[in-house]
Design a protein around this motif. Sequence first.
Motif, short mmCIF file in Angstrom:
data_model
loop_
_atom_site.label_atom_id
_atom_site.label_comp_id
_atom_site.label_asym_id
_atom_site.label_seq_id
_atom_site.Cartn_x
_atom_site.Cartn_y
_atom_site.Cartn_z
N LYS A 161 3.29 -46.38 -165.28
CA LYS A 161 1.87 -46.76 -165.33
C LYS A 161 1.63 -48.18 -164.80
O LYS A 161 0.54 -48.73 -164.98
CB LYS A 161 1.34 -46.65 -166.76
N TYR A 162 2.64 -48.73 -164.13
CA TYR A 162 2.49 -50.10 -163.61
C TYR A 162 1.58 -50.11 -162.40
O TYR A 162 1.73 -49.30 -161.49
CB TYR A 162 3.85 -50.68 -163.24
N ALA A 183 -1.05 -54.66 -172.36
CA ALA A 183 -1.66 -55.33 -171.21
C ALA A 183 -0.80 -56.49 -170.72
O ALA A 183 -0.82 -56.84 -169.52
CB ALA A 183 -3.06 -55.83 -171.57
N GLN A 184 -0.03 -57.10 -171.62
CA GLN A 184 0.83 -58.22 -171.24
C GLN A 184 1.96 -57.78 -170.31
O GLN A 184 2.50 -58.58 -169.54
CB GLN A 184 1.41 -58.89 -172.48
N ALA A 185 2.35 -56.50 -170.39
CA ALA A 185 3.45 -56.00 -169.56
C ALA A 185 3.15 -56.18 -168.07
O ALA A 185 4.01 -56.58 -167.29
CB ALA A 185 3.74 -54.54 -169.88
N GLY A 186 1.92 -55.87 -167.69
CA GLY A 186 1.54 -56.04 -166.28
C GLY A 186 1.52 -57.49 -165.85
O GLY A 186 1.92 -57.82 -164.73
N VAL A 187 1.09 -58.37 -166.74
CA VAL A 187 1.06 -59.81 -166.44
C VAL A 187 2.48 -60.32 -166.22
O VAL A 187 2.76 -61.04 -165.24
CB VAL A 187 0.38 -60.58 -167.59
N LEU A 188 3.40 -59.95 -167.10
CA LEU A 188 4.79 -60.39 -166.96
C LEU A 188 5.44 -59.80 -165.71
O LEU A 188 6.27 -60.45 -165.07
CB LEU A 188 5.59 -59.98 -168.21
N LYS A 243 12.52 -39.10 -172.93
CA LYS A 243 12.84 -37.83 -172.27
C LYS A 243 11.86 -36.75 -172.70
O LYS A 243 11.41 -35.93 -171.88
CB LYS A 243 14.28 -37.43 -172.60
N GLU A 244 11.52 -36.73 -173.99
CA GLU A 244 10.58 -35.74 -174.50
C GLU A 244 9.21 -35.89 -173.86
O GLU A 244 8.52 -34.90 -173.59
CB GLU A 244 10.46 -35.86 -176.02
N LEU A 245 8.80 -37.14 -173.62
CA LEU A 245 7.47 -37.42 -173.08
C LEU A 245 7.42 -37.41 -171.55
O LEU A 245 6.33 -37.45 -170.97
CB LEU A 245 6.99 -38.79 -173.58
N GLY A 246 8.58 -37.40 -170.91
CA GLY A 246 8.61 -37.55 -169.46
C GLY A 246 8.24 -38.96 -169.04
O GLY A 246 7.71 -39.19 -167.94
N ALA A 247 8.52 -39.92 -169.91
CA ALA A 247 8.17 -41.32 -169.65
C ALA A 247 9.29 -42.01 -168.89
O ALA A 247 10.46 -41.66 -169.03
CB ALA A 247 7.91 -42.05 -170.98
N ASP A 307 5.20 -47.29 -174.34
CA ASP A 307 3.98 -47.61 -173.59
C ASP A 307 4.17 -48.91 -172.81
O ASP A 307 3.76 -49.02 -171.64
CB ASP A 307 2.81 -47.74 -174.57
N TYR A 308 4.80 -49.89 -173.41
CA TYR A 308 5.07 -51.18 -172.78
C TYR A 308 5.98 -50.99 -171.57
O TYR A 308 5.71 -51.53 -170.48
CB TYR A 308 5.72 -52.09 -173.81
N ILE A 309 7.06 -50.22 -171.75
CA ILE A 309 8.01 -49.97 -170.67
C ILE A 309 7.32 -49.31 -169.48
O ILE A 309 7.57 -49.65 -168.31
CB ILE A 309 9.18 -49.10 -171.18
N GLU A 310 6.45 -48.35 -169.76
CA GLU A 310 5.77 -47.64 -168.67
C GLU A 310 4.87 -48.56 -167.86
O GLU A 310 4.60 -48.29 -166.69
CB GLU A 310 4.94 -46.49 -169.25
N HIS A 311 4.41 -49.65 -168.46
CA HIS A 311 3.53 -50.60 -167.76
C HIS A 311 4.29 -51.76 -167.12
O HIS A 311 3.67 -52.66 -166.55
CB HIS A 311 2.47 -51.13 -168.72
N LEU A 312 5.62 -51.76 -167.23
CA LEU A 312 6.44 -52.78 -166.58
C LEU A 312 6.88 -52.31 -165.19
O LEU A 312 7.08 -51.11 -164.98
CB LEU A 312 7.69 -53.07 -167.40
N ARG A 313 7.06 -53.25 -164.27
CA ARG A 313 7.56 -52.86 -162.95
C ARG A 313 8.97 -52.29 -163.09
O ARG A 313 9.75 -52.70 -163.96
CB ARG A 313 7.50 -54.02 -161.96
N SER A 314 9.31 -51.39 -162.21
CA SER A 314 10.51 -50.56 -162.39
C SER A 314 11.82 -51.30 -162.19
O SER A 314 12.86 -50.86 -162.69
CB SER A 314 10.46 -49.36 -161.44
#
Length: 281
Positions: free
Chosen positions: A278-279, A174-179, A269-273, A225-232
């Motif tokens: 998810k940001y 959840a902190q990823a979105g805040v940052l 790559k395996e997960l398509g992440a 999971d953290y990376i997926e919730h960070l802005r690109s």
Amino acid sequence: MPVLRAPTGMETKESAVAPIATTRPSTPIIAVRRNPITRQLEEGKQFFAHKYPEMKYLAYFQAYTNTYGELEDLKRKYEEALSADGVVGLVIGTRPDCMPDSLLDYLEEMNRHTFLLVEYGIESTDDKTLCRINRGHTFHAAADAVERTASRGILTGGHVILGLPGETHESIVAQAGVLSRLPLTTLKMHQLQLIRGTRMALEYRQHPEDFHLFGVEEYIDLVIDYIEHLRSDLVLERFVSQSPKELLIAPDWGLKNYEFNHRVQKRMKELGAYQGKKYEM
């Protein structure tokens, strides 16, 4: 471009033990006490010159709080580093509660003439966590420092620790979105490490149930999971840290930074992440 570490050591008002290294995997050089900044940088350059003879360098004021001190003394240290042959810019690491406007005025002017990045130790967005680890500042102070710095046109970085006591996978992610909503250019993260001789090591011995130390596969899942919730567009500079084995209590995964990075990339790559998947604004 290698980054040479040259801390000011302002807390003690002396030059402190100063590790010098690059962003590439390498063995750090340790400078002795009272070693002038120029000499520290020259020693670092000599270490890498045989492999990168044409390389330019950034002087990284990393250890301690490198904006704590009298303005004129700080200016002298920064300008000494910039005067070293081959140094083309500065990276200044500091605390968010140690950035007065008078210093920002000076750094804003410096930024017009050379590369500059100011990196803040944010560590967590949760004030309860910051209080728990005796950090001495709130997340509001960190957000304020980042915003004031970025508003001057200065590249601004942050550093966080994943897995601090009391934080869960869900609360960390959840902190990823805040940052991401802060005007950060770069972000470094690494796992919680328990280091011998520290207060937290003592707390761990007394109350191990208060700590969750990630296994490597579990931490890889957390990082993705953290990376997926960070802005690109946020530049990610680090996922893990390696403390000396003689100091480290746990976790000891036996992986080099580049080995960990390879495993993260392979798993993504395996997960398509991908970063920002998810940001949510």
